[in-house]
Design an enzyme around this catalytic site. Structure first.
Site, short mmCIF file in Angstrom:
data_model
loop_
_atom_site.label_atom_id
_atom_site.label_comp_id
_atom_site.label_asym_id
_atom_site.label_seq_id
_atom_site.Cartn_x
_atom_site.Cartn_y
_atom_site.Cartn_z
N ASP A 24 0.79 -1.25 0.00
CA ASP A 24 0.00 0.00 0.00
C ASP A 24 0.82 1.29 0.00
OD1 ASP A 24 -1.89 -1.96 0.24
OD2 ASP A 24 -2.75 -1.25 2.12
N LYS A 126 -6.56 -5.01 -3.14
CA LYS A 126 -7.23 -5.65 -2.00
C LYS A 126 -8.25 -4.71 -1.38
CE LYS A 126 -3.49 -4.42 1.24
NZ LYS A 126 -4.23 -3.60 2.20
N CYS A 159 -2.24 -2.40 7.82
CA CYS A 159 -2.18 -3.34 6.70
C CYS A 159 -0.95 -4.25 6.75
CB CYS A 159 -2.27 -2.60 5.38
SG CYS A 159 -3.93 -1.89 5.16
C1 C5J Z 1 -3.18 0.68 5.46
C2 C5J Z 1 -4.89 1.97 6.53
N1 C5J Z 1 -2.65 0.48 4.27
N2 C5J Z 1 -4.11 2.38 7.52
N3 C5J Z 1 -4.42 1.26 5.49
O1 C5J Z 1 -2.58 0.43 6.49
O2 C5J Z 1 -6.07 2.29 6.55
#
Ligand code: C5J
Length: 218
Positions: A24, A126, A159
């Protein structure tokens, strides 16, 4: 066998069965003026991972080991976004500075320029926090005979942690690189990393990227 100095014990890995997971590293989370910052978060806490991750990608790309990038987000009609997630994240799907927030195909949903995937690298979209939930990730790893994962990306306690826990339950050995994962909250960064290596490595191992780069460049 290549071995990296790690907590709680040295991490051994096989160059034929290890993949790099980059979680991400999206504009919505990392860019000043983006979704993450609009929630009052300090994006500098995440952006400090960009340099080390760039170096790691450079070294990894010189090997034959797979690279898998993930992106958190949803279909434009939000049909894959559970109402409970939307209730606590009402900005999802709204228009922000970089397009509709966390929506596939929007500028903000894509990976930052510095770490853009190469055409031969895999990108997994995802809808959840974990990279295994509602994706083909497990099938992709099985096809490449992957047994160990080097895990990087953001955010450490959300994540990255969810994915490491999912991977651990599926039998993958996970090495998390402290300088290549980031949290908006320094206390969560510290606690998140400690939780991974606690109790004899309950979820995996933690190391710094230069130690791994040295080993894969050998
Ligand atoms: C991730 C989030 N990628 N913090 N998303 O950690 O909402």
């Amino acid at each position: 066998m290549p071995t990296v100095d790690a907590k709680p014990t040295p991490f051994e890995f096989d160059l034929d069965t290890t993949a790099l997971l980059v979680i991400d590293m999206q504009r919505d989370f990392l860019l000043p003026g983006g979704f993450g910052e609009s929630l009052g978060n300090d994006v500098a806490q995440l952006r400090r991972t960009i340099g080390p991750l760039g170096e790691l990608l450079k070294a990894w790309r010189a090997t034959n080991m797979p690279i898998i990038h993930t992106r958190e987000g949803h279909k434009p009609d939000l049909s894959d976004c559970p109402p409970a997630k939307l209730k606590r994240g009402p900005m999802i799907g709204q228009t922000g500075n970089f397009g509709r927030i966390l929506i596939q195909g929007e500028y903000g949903h894509d990976i930052i320029d510095e770490l853009q995937p190469l055409p031969n690298e895999t990108v997994v979209d995802k809808p959840g926090k974990g990279a295994f939930y509602a994706t083909d990730l497990q099938e992709i790893l099985e096809k490449s005979n992957t047994k160990s994962l080097v895990v990087t990306g953001v955010t450490t306690e959300v994540c990255v942690h969810t994915t490491v826990r999912e991977a651990n339950d599926r039998g993958y050995e996970c090495l998390v690189l402290a300088d290549c994962v980031g949290s908006y909250f320094p206390e969560f960064q510290q606690a998140g990393l400690r939780m991974i290596a606690a109790q004899g490595g309950i979820f995996g191992w933690v190391a710094e990227s230069p130690a791994l780069i040295e080993e894969i460049a050998r």
